[in-house]
Enzyme design. Structure first.
Site, mmCIF file in Angstrom:
data_model
loop_
_atom_site.group_PDB
_atom_site.id
_atom_site.type_symbol
_atom_site.label_atom_id
_atom_site.label_comp_id
_atom_site.label_asym_id
_atom_site.label_seq_id
_atom_site.Cartn_x
_atom_site.Cartn_y
_atom_site.Cartn_z
ATOM 1 N N SER A 69 -6.758 -3.083 -8.245
ATOM 2 C CA SER A 69 -5.303 -2.950 -8.092
ATOM 3 C C SER A 69 -4.559 -4.134 -8.713
ATOM 4 O O SER A 69 -5.141 -5.208 -8.929
ATOM 5 C CB SER A 69 -4.967 -2.859 -6.610
ATOM 6 O OG SER A 69 -5.352 -4.060 -5.979
ATOM 7 N N LYS A 85 -19.907 -7.664 -8.223
ATOM 8 C CA LYS A 85 -19.587 -7.266 -6.843
ATOM 9 C C LYS A 85 -18.923 -5.887 -6.852
ATOM 10 O O LYS A 85 -17.811 -5.724 -7.310
ATOM 11 C CB LYS A 85 -18.638 -8.263 -6.175
ATOM 12 C CG LYS A 85 -18.600 -8.016 -4.661
ATOM 13 C CD LYS A 85 -17.398 -8.561 -3.963
ATOM 14 C CE LYS A 85 -16.215 -7.677 -4.006
ATOM 15 N NZ LYS A 85 -16.343 -6.385 -3.285
ATOM 16 N N TYR A 136 -15.074 5.042 -9.514
ATOM 17 C CA TYR A 136 -16.232 5.435 -10.336
ATOM 18 C C TYR A 136 -17.282 4.342 -10.118
ATOM 19 O O TYR A 136 -17.510 3.514 -11.001
ATOM 20 C CB TYR A 136 -15.849 5.507 -11.822
ATOM 21 C CG TYR A 136 -14.968 6.688 -12.137
ATOM 22 C CD1 TYR A 136 -15.531 7.918 -12.463
ATOM 23 C CD2 TYR A 136 -13.589 6.575 -12.099
ATOM 24 C CE1 TYR A 136 -14.727 9.016 -12.729
ATOM 25 C CE2 TYR A 136 -12.779 7.669 -12.356
ATOM 26 C CZ TYR A 136 -13.352 8.885 -12.677
ATOM 27 O OH TYR A 136 -12.556 9.971 -12.931
ATOM 28 N N LEU A 161 -20.631 3.677 -10.066
ATOM 29 C CA LEU A 161 -21.673 3.250 -11.010
ATOM 30 C C LEU A 161 -21.137 3.196 -12.447
ATOM 31 O O LEU A 161 -21.597 2.379 -13.252
ATOM 32 C CB LEU A 161 -22.901 4.175 -10.915
ATOM 33 C CG LEU A 161 -24.183 3.553 -11.464
ATOM 34 C CD1 LEU A 161 -24.563 2.276 -10.725
ATOM 35 C CD2 LEU A 161 -25.354 4.525 -11.399
ATOM 36 N N THR A 217 -4.614 -7.292 -6.344
ATOM 37 C CA THR A 217 -5.850 -8.087 -6.381
ATOM 38 C C THR A 217 -6.006 -8.732 -7.758
ATOM 39 O O THR A 217 -6.465 -9.877 -7.864
ATOM 40 C CB THR A 217 -7.079 -7.217 -6.039
ATOM 41 O OG1 THR A 217 -6.805 -6.470 -4.873
ATOM 42 C CG2 THR A 217 -8.304 -8.058 -5.816
ATOM 43 N N GLY A 218 -5.602 -8.016 -8.791
ATOM 44 C CA GLY A 218 -5.666 -8.572 -10.156
ATOM 45 C C GLY A 218 -4.895 -9.879 -10.251
ATOM 46 O O GLY A 218 -5.326 -10.836 -10.887
ATOM 47 N N GLU A 245 -8.385 -4.858 -15.655
ATOM 48 C CA GLU A 245 -8.115 -3.415 -15.820
ATOM 49 C C GLU A 245 -7.473 -2.967 -14.518
ATOM 50 O O GLU A 245 -8.145 -2.871 -13.499
ATOM 51 C CB GLU A 245 -9.429 -2.643 -16.039
ATOM 52 C CG GLU A 245 -10.178 -2.996 -17.304
ATOM 53 C CD GLU A 245 -9.515 -2.448 -18.557
ATOM 54 O OE1 GLU A 245 -8.595 -1.617 -18.449
ATOM 55 O OE2 GLU A 245 -9.906 -2.881 -19.650
ATOM 56 N N CYS A 255 -7.476 5.655 -12.362
ATOM 57 C CA CYS A 255 -6.442 4.692 -12.781
ATOM 58 C C CYS A 255 -5.518 5.296 -13.832
ATOM 59 O O CYS A 255 -4.334 5.012 -13.871
ATOM 60 C CB CYS A 255 -7.105 3.434 -13.313
ATOM 61 S SG CYS A 255 -8.334 3.793 -14.556
ATOM 62 N N SER A 256 -6.079 6.147 -14.696
ATOM 63 C CA SER A 256 -5.301 6.709 -15.806
ATOM 64 C C SER A 256 -4.771 8.101 -15.477
ATOM 65 O O SER A 256 -4.256 8.790 -16.375
ATOM 66 C CB SER A 256 -6.194 6.793 -17.050
ATOM 67 O OG SER A 256 -7.331 7.584 -16.737
ATOM 68 N N GLU A 297 1.946 3.654 -7.789
ATOM 69 C CA GLU A 297 0.653 4.324 -7.955
ATOM 70 C C GLU A 297 0.188 4.831 -6.592
ATOM 71 O O GLU A 297 0.046 4.053 -5.656
ATOM 72 C CB GLU A 297 -0.376 3.327 -8.517
ATOM 73 C CG GLU A 297 -1.715 3.972 -8.752
ATOM 74 C CD GLU A 297 -2.782 2.986 -9.226
ATOM 75 O OE1 GLU A 297 -2.924 1.918 -8.607
ATOM 76 O OE2 GLU A 297 -3.456 3.291 -10.215
HETATM 77 P P1 NAD Z 1 -8.787 -3.362 -5.032
HETATM 78 O O1 NAD Z 1 -7.964 -4.246 -5.901
HETATM 79 O O2 NAD Z 1 -8.415 -3.246 -3.598
HETATM 80 O O3 NAD Z 1 -10.315 -3.850 -5.033
HETATM 81 C C1 NAD Z 1 -11.058 -3.955 -6.213
HETATM 82 C C2 NAD Z 1 -12.201 -4.920 -5.992
HETATM 83 O O4 NAD Z 1 -11.681 -6.239 -5.773
HETATM 84 C C3 NAD Z 1 -13.083 -4.617 -4.788
HETATM 85 O O5 NAD Z 1 -14.422 -4.855 -5.136
HETATM 86 C C4 NAD Z 1 -12.602 -5.627 -3.745
HETATM 87 O O6 NAD Z 1 -13.552 -5.956 -2.774
HETATM 88 C C5 NAD Z 1 -12.286 -6.815 -4.627
HETATM 89 N N1 NAD Z 1 -11.342 -7.780 -4.047
HETATM 90 C C6 NAD Z 1 -10.431 -7.586 -3.073
HETATM 91 N N2 NAD Z 1 -9.722 -8.717 -2.860
HETATM 92 C C7 NAD Z 1 -10.176 -9.634 -3.729
HETATM 93 C C8 NAD Z 1 -9.817 -10.985 -4.031
HETATM 94 N N3 NAD Z 1 -8.845 -11.604 -3.374
HETATM 95 N N4 NAD Z 1 -10.489 -11.610 -5.020
HETATM 96 C C9 NAD Z 1 -11.452 -10.980 -5.710
HETATM 97 N N5 NAD Z 1 -11.848 -9.713 -5.469
HETATM 98 C C10 NAD Z 1 -11.205 -9.050 -4.493
HETATM 99 O O7 NAD Z 1 -8.820 -1.953 -5.753
HETATM 100 P P2 NAD Z 1 -9.494 -0.610 -5.254
HETATM 101 O O8 NAD Z 1 -8.666 -0.062 -4.134
HETATM 102 O O9 NAD Z 1 -10.949 -0.834 -5.036
HETATM 103 O O10 NAD Z 1 -9.359 0.322 -6.559
HETATM 104 C C11 NAD Z 1 -8.226 1.039 -6.867
HETATM 105 C C12 NAD Z 1 -7.434 0.345 -7.956
HETATM 106 O O11 NAD Z 1 -8.247 0.137 -9.102
HETATM 107 C C13 NAD Z 1 -6.276 1.200 -8.433
HETATM 108 O O12 NAD Z 1 -5.118 0.418 -8.554
HETATM 109 C C14 NAD Z 1 -6.747 1.680 -9.806
HETATM 110 O O13 NAD Z 1 -5.716 2.014 -10.686
HETATM 111 C C15 NAD Z 1 -7.551 0.523 -10.277
HETATM 112 N N6 NAD Z 1 -8.489 0.947 -11.344
HETATM 113 C C16 NAD Z 1 -8.213 0.595 -12.645
HETATM 114 C C17 NAD Z 1 -9.061 1.006 -13.683
HETATM 115 C C18 NAD Z 1 -8.757 0.654 -15.131
HETATM 116 O O14 NAD Z 1 -9.630 0.856 -15.962
HETATM 117 N N7 NAD Z 1 -7.579 0.160 -15.467
HETATM 118 C C19 NAD Z 1 -10.199 1.748 -13.373
HETATM 119 C C20 NAD Z 1 -10.454 2.088 -12.056
HETATM 120 C C21 NAD Z 1 -9.583 1.674 -11.045
#
Ligand code: NAD
Length: 487
Positions: A227, A174, A152, A154, A230-231, A248, A282-283, A381
């Site tokens: 994800s 970012k 999502y 924006l 990355t979290g 999140e 995500c949900s 997931e």
């Molecule tokens: P991702 O973790 O690959 O990337 C998310 C962001 O982190 C991107 O902007 C990416 O460039 C950045 N990133 C990558 N490596 C990093 C690092 N080492 N340090 C800091 N930033 C870094 O996730 P994605 O593939 O973009 O999104 C999908 C994931 O997001 C799914 O797991 C989904 O469940 C989760 N999500 C969660 C929610 C929620 O509200 N809980 C909402 C939307 C998506």
């Protein structure tokens, strides 16, 4: 479409090169977006630090004026922003239009909360000592680093930026490297509404840019959506400076359907819960638990309805399922189809690219039944239009199956027995529980997960509090000497 970074209220050339943004429907490059280097991130953080000095002294009412102006501008550009979102993400246009309404509503909502903050910025605290008085004062945390995903684009920006700015923080945001285009458009909107320079900085880039932001010593708080893997890195980065951090993360949310559920409604919510936004939610309620009595009828009907879903160009009218966001995501989901074959899972429907779409990252809506809890498709997931199902006999069994997960973001329960549904809702280990629906989201209500689905809550007043520190100011009001050292 923008080719520069938005830093300190101006468009700035990126020194990290460019990023190819691919249209997932055509597989063609849509645009070359700027890629921020660590040096660019540093400039953005310095700009946000500089802006914080004055932005933190504004009143909530003053900040609300900018937030409302942003909301208004998003509304006025709704059609073009939604189109751009669809082009970069692949979500059907009506879903993107809905997202834009939500973006505007989120800025409006936090404008209200910013105004209300003025009336509760300082609250007095009753003390048991007559010579002292004390008050608690809410202050912005500082400069925040905000990192968001692509599902999502924006709307995730709005969930982060609106409460941060409302609280008096300044931001370096970012977006995902896959979908940076609408975030950059928000830079134009910031200029249009004359948001003071440096209050919002938008730096597009990949993992390295994200890591540079997460590790930057000038950041006071990190707010991350993405994800679990990355979290974890972001949380590690936060340890060096003991940065405030909210996460999140992902989910594998269950949807429990009892025998007494309305069949039509159940099919609708099951499908909305997994195929909306291509299952890249995500949900998403991606684990279906059906009570045995209703299971044969429900699965037969679900197969029928899934096969009716119109898949194709997300800009075309009537299309309900667009392409997955990227080649990487397409390959990831296809890999789960292979795992399903290896594991010998029962395929109810889907499991392949639609025959009529040779180009684009399209996959059919897919359902597997009788999936054991040990299957990787049950525990991991997938983040695509893939539903895995099991049956249950008793409510206790359903709860055990539902709660047996490392994730705890969402859950849904469908039953005409509201008393039972409410009981189940209280027992489910999840931050968001839907009764007789799945996915409707309101910016007034808290959002976030239990377990590995994250830390903290966004949206509602919880979302604002993420960006506030509480300061204690205690005053000695007496003329009497304290008399400890000086007698
Ligand atoms: P991702 O973790 O690959 O990337 C998310 C962001 O982190 C991107 O902007 C990416 O460039 C950045 N990133 C990558 N490596 C990093 C690092 N080492 N340090 C800091 N930033 C870094 O996730 P994605 O593939 O973009 O999104 C999908 C994931 O997001 C799914 O797991 C989904 O469940 C989760 N999500 C969660 C929610 C929620 O509200 N809980 C909402 C939307 C998506």
């Amino acid at each position: 479409m923008q080719t520069k970074l938005f830093i300190a209220g101006a468009w700035v050339e990126a020194t990290g090169g460019t990023l190819d943004v691919v249209n997932p429907t055509t597989e063609a490059v849509l645009h070359q977006a700027p890629a921020a280097s660590a040096a660019d991130i540093d400039v953005a953080v310095q700009a946000a630090r500089m802006a914080f000095k004055t932005w933190k002294r504004t009143t909530g009412t003053q900040r609300a004026v900018y937030l409302r102006a942003i909301a208004k501008s998003v509304q006025s550009k709704k059609e073009s922003l939604a189109r751009l979102e669809t082009l970069q993400n692949g979500k059907p246009l009506p879903e993107a239009l809905w997202d834009m309404d939500d973006v505007a509503a989120c800025f409006e909502y936090y404008a209200d909360l910013a105004e209300q903050l003025d009336t509760r910025q300082e609250t007095s605290i009753a003390l048991p000592h007559p010579d002292f008085s004390s008050l608690a004062r809410l202050e912005p945390v500082g400069v925040v680093g905000q990192i968001i995903p692509w599902n999502y684009p924006l709307l995730m920006l709005a969930w982060k930026v609106a409460p941060a700015l409302a609280a008096g923080c300044t931001s370096v945001l970012k977006p995902s490297e896959l979908t940076p285009l609408t975030a950059l458009e928000l830079g134009s909107i910031a200029l249009e509404v004359e948001l003071p320079a440096g209050v919002l900085n938008i730096v597009t880039g990949g993992r390295e840019a994200g890591a540079a932001l997460a590790n930057h010593a000038g950041i006071d708080k990190l707010a991350f959506t993405g994800s679990v893997a990355t979290g974890r890195s972001v949380m590690q980065a936060a340890t060096a400076g003991i940065k405030n951090v909210t996460l999140e993360l992902g989910g594998k949310s269950p949807i429990l359907v009892f025998d007494d559920a309305d069949l039509e409604q159940a099919i609708e919510w099951i499908m909305f819960g997994i195929f909306w936004n291509k299952g890249e939610v995500c949900s998403a309620t991606s684990r279906l638990l059906v009570q045995s009595g209703i299971a044969p009828t429900l699965f037969a009907r679900l197969k029928l309805e899934c096969e009716k879903i119109s898949i194709g160009d997300p800009l075309e009218e009537g299309v309900l399922l667009g392409p997955l966001v990227s080649k990487g995501q397409f390959n990831k989901v296809q890999n789960y189809f292979e795992i399903a074959q290896t594991e010998g899972l029962t395929l109810l429907t889907g499991g392949k690219r639609p025959a009529h779409l040779a180009t684009g990252f399209f996959l059919e809506p897919t359902v597997y039944t009788n999936v054991p809890s040990t299957s990787r498709l049950w525990t991991e997931e997938i983040f695509g239009p893939v539903l895995v199902a099991q049956t249950f006999d008793t409510a206790i069994q359903a709860l055990e199956l539902a709660n047996n997960s490392n994730f705890g973001l969402g859950a849904a329960v469908l039953s005409t027995n509201l008393k039972r549904a409410e009981h189940i809702a209280r027992e489910l280990e999840a931050g968001i529980v839907w009764i007789n629906c799945s996915q409707p989201t309101f910016c007034q209500a808290p959002w976030g997960g239990f377990k590995q689905s994250g830390i903290g809550r966004e949206l509602g007043h919880w979302g604002l509090e993420n960006y506030l520190e509480t300061k204690q100011i205690t005053t000695y009001n007496s003329n009497k000497p304290w008399g400890w050292y000086i007698k």
